[in-house]
Design a protein around this motif. Sequence first.
Motif, PDB file in Angstrom:
ATOM      1  N   HIS A   1       2.971  -5.671   5.172  1.00 13.52           N
ATOM      2  CA  HIS A   1       2.473  -4.617   6.063  1.00 13.52           C
ATOM      3  C   HIS A   1       1.251  -3.942   5.446  1.00 13.52           C
ATOM      4  N   ILE A   2       1.306  -3.690   4.153  1.00 14.84           N
ATOM      5  CA  ILE A   2       0.209  -3.024   3.459  1.00 14.84           C
ATOM      6  C   ILE A   2      -0.990  -3.961   3.344  1.00 14.84           C
ATOM      7  N   ALA A   3      -0.732  -5.242   3.100  1.00 13.02           N
ATOM      8  CA  ALA A   3      -1.827  -6.217   2.998  1.00 13.02           C
ATOM      9  C   ALA A   3      -2.614  -6.268   4.298  1.00 13.02           C
ATOM     10  N   ALA A   4      -1.928  -6.187   5.413  1.00 15.90           N
ATOM     11  CA  ALA A   4      -2.609  -6.211   6.708  1.00 15.90           C
ATOM     12  C   ALA A   4      -3.518  -4.991   6.859  1.00 15.90           C
ATOM     13  N   ILE A   5      -3.066  -3.837   6.402  1.00 15.96           N
ATOM     14  CA  ILE A   5      -3.868  -2.609   6.492  1.00 15.96           C
ATOM     15  C   ILE A   5      -5.085  -2.694   5.577  1.00 15.96           C
ATOM     16  N   LEU A   6      -4.887  -3.155   4.340  1.00 20.16           N
ATOM     17  CA  LEU A   6      -5.991  -3.229   3.380  1.00 20.16           C
ATOM     18  C   LEU A   6      -6.994  -4.327   3.705  1.00 20.16           C
ATOM     19  N   SER A   7      -6.602  -5.308   4.519  1.00 17.75           N
ATOM     20  CA  SER A   7      -7.537  -6.373   4.871  1.00 17.75           C
ATOM     21  C   SER A   7      -8.297  -6.059   6.158  1.00 17.75           C
ATOM     22  N   ALA A   8      -7.968  -4.954   6.820  1.00 20.35           N
ATOM     23  CA  ALA A   8      -8.684  -4.559   8.034  1.00 20.35           C
ATOM     24  C   ALA A   8     -10.111  -4.152   7.686  1.00 20.35           C
ATOM     25  N   ARG A   9     -10.971  -4.223   8.659  1.00 19.86           N
ATOM     26  CA  ARG A   9     -12.393  -3.926   8.423  1.00 19.86           C
ATOM     27  C   ARG A   9     -12.606  -2.501   7.907  1.00 19.86           C
ATOM     28  N   HIS A  10     -12.019  -1.514   8.548  1.00 19.56           N
ATOM     29  CA  HIS A  10     -12.169  -0.117   8.133  1.00 19.56           C
ATOM     30  C   HIS A  10     -10.873   0.331   7.463  1.00 19.56           C
ATOM     31  N   HIS A  11     -10.634  -0.202   6.293  1.00 19.82           N
ATOM     32  CA  HIS A  11      -9.393   0.073   5.571  1.00 19.82           C
ATOM     33  C   HIS A  11      -9.527   1.320   4.715  1.00 19.82           C
ATOM     34  N   PRO A  12      -8.395   1.943   4.394  1.00 20.45           N
ATOM     35  CA  PRO A  12      -8.449   3.103   3.496  1.00 20.45           C
ATOM     36  C   PRO A  12      -8.778   2.647   2.070  1.00 20.45           C
ATOM     37  N   PRO A  13      -9.347   3.545   1.249  1.00 16.57           N
ATOM     38  CA  PRO A  13      -9.679   3.158  -0.123  1.00 16.57           C
ATOM     39  C   PRO A  13      -8.438   2.948  -0.985  1.00 16.57           C
ATOM     40  N   ALA A  14      -7.332   3.547  -0.606  1.00 19.00           N
ATOM     41  CA  ALA A  14      -6.070   3.407  -1.333  1.00 19.00           C
ATOM     42  C   ALA A  14      -4.936   3.872  -0.422  1.00 19.00           C
ATOM     43  N   ILE A  15      -3.729   3.450  -0.759  1.00 18.17           N
ATOM     44  CA  ILE A  15      -2.558   3.861   0.018  1.00 18.17           C
ATOM     45  C   ILE A  15      -1.543   4.477  -0.935  1.00 18.17           C
ATOM     46  N   PRO A  16      -1.284   5.784  -0.793  1.00 19.92           N
ATOM     47  CA  PRO A  16      -0.242   6.410  -1.605  1.00 19.92           C
ATOM     48  C   PRO A  16       1.130   5.854  -1.213  1.00 19.92           C
ATOM     49  N   VAL A  17       2.012   5.745  -2.194  1.00 17.18           N
ATOM     50  CA  VAL A  17       3.368   5.246  -1.958  1.00 17.18           C
ATOM     51  C   VAL A  17       4.349   6.350  -2.342  1.00 17.18           C
ATOM     52  N   VAL A  18       5.306   6.607  -1.447  1.00 14.63           N
ATOM     53  CA  VAL A  18       6.310   7.637  -1.721  1.00 14.63           C
ATOM     54  C   VAL A  18       7.681   6.985  -1.922  1.00 14.63           C
ATOM     55  N   GLY A  19       8.503   7.653  -2.727  1.00 16.04           N
ATOM     56  CA  GLY A  19       9.858   7.186  -2.968  1.00 16.04           C
ATOM     57  C   GLY A  19      10.803   7.679  -1.880  1.00 16.04           C
ATOM     58  N   GLU A  20      12.083   7.409  -2.068  1.00 13.07           N
ATOM     59  CA  GLU A  20      13.096   7.827  -1.098  1.00 13.07           C
ATOM     60  C   GLU A  20      13.120   9.339  -0.920  1.00 13.07           C
ATOM     61  N   ASP A  21      12.715  10.074  -1.950  1.00 11.35           N
ATOM     62  CA  ASP A  21      12.706  11.536  -1.895  1.00 11.35           C
ATOM     63  C   ASP A  21      11.462  12.096  -1.208  1.00 11.35           C
ATOM     64  N   GLY A  22      10.542  11.206  -0.750  1.00  8.80           N
ATOM     65  CA  GLY A  22       9.334  11.645  -0.077  1.00  8.80           C
ATOM     66  C   GLY A  22       8.229  12.101  -1.007  1.00  8.80           C
ATOM     67  N   LYS A  23       8.437  11.950  -2.313  1.00  6.28           N
ATOM     68  CA  LYS A  23       7.442  12.378  -3.290  1.00  6.28           C
ATOM     69  C   LYS A  23       6.596  11.200  -3.759  1.00  6.28           C
TER      70      LYS A  23
END
Length: 186
Positions: free
Chosen positions: A157-179
């Motif tokens: 799912h993340i690879a599809a987002i990062l391979s899009a033409r106007h992709h974000p520079p990075a994707i933060p990842v959160v744990g089960e606690d939302g942090k």
Amino acid sequence: GDQAVYPEFRPVPPQPLNCNKGSRSGLDISEEDLVQVYGLALEHAHARHERRVCADIMTTPVVNVEFATELNEVWRLLRLHHLKALPVTDRFRRVIGLVSAEDFLAHVTPDAGRPIAENVRNLLRPTPTPYSAKPEVAGQIMAEEIVIARATDPISHIAAILSARHHPPAIPVVGEDGKLAGIIGQ
């Protein structure tokens, strides 16, 4: 959320290939056999990647800033760590935005009489008074509508987002606690 369930990969018992020993390469595979082998390899690769999750590839520990971090400190961290973007968190480490070099440039006023570097320095220089007409902290220039992944999300799912033409520079990842738990970049 709902996730697709893929059957476990099971190898197909070997079947004889149609070989023509008179060919130049020494092995002539029929188109039908080649399509079958390719299809099996594709299914196997897809199933293997579906089992990998963001936690498997994210960078930890994460360099991040809080809403009230001064812009000159944000800029220093971006340069020091050679990062494209920094997650912005609240005091409980919940992700509230992402700040990148592009966000800085969006707040630099073009001035034909001065070089761009001087305009950036003016943005980074803290205002000595309590009131300012320009942004002073990360929360004032950060992007708020961002993609945030969960540590358990499949990397496909993340690879599809990062391979899009106007992709974000990075994707933060959160744990089960939302942090904030990690970050994924290119």
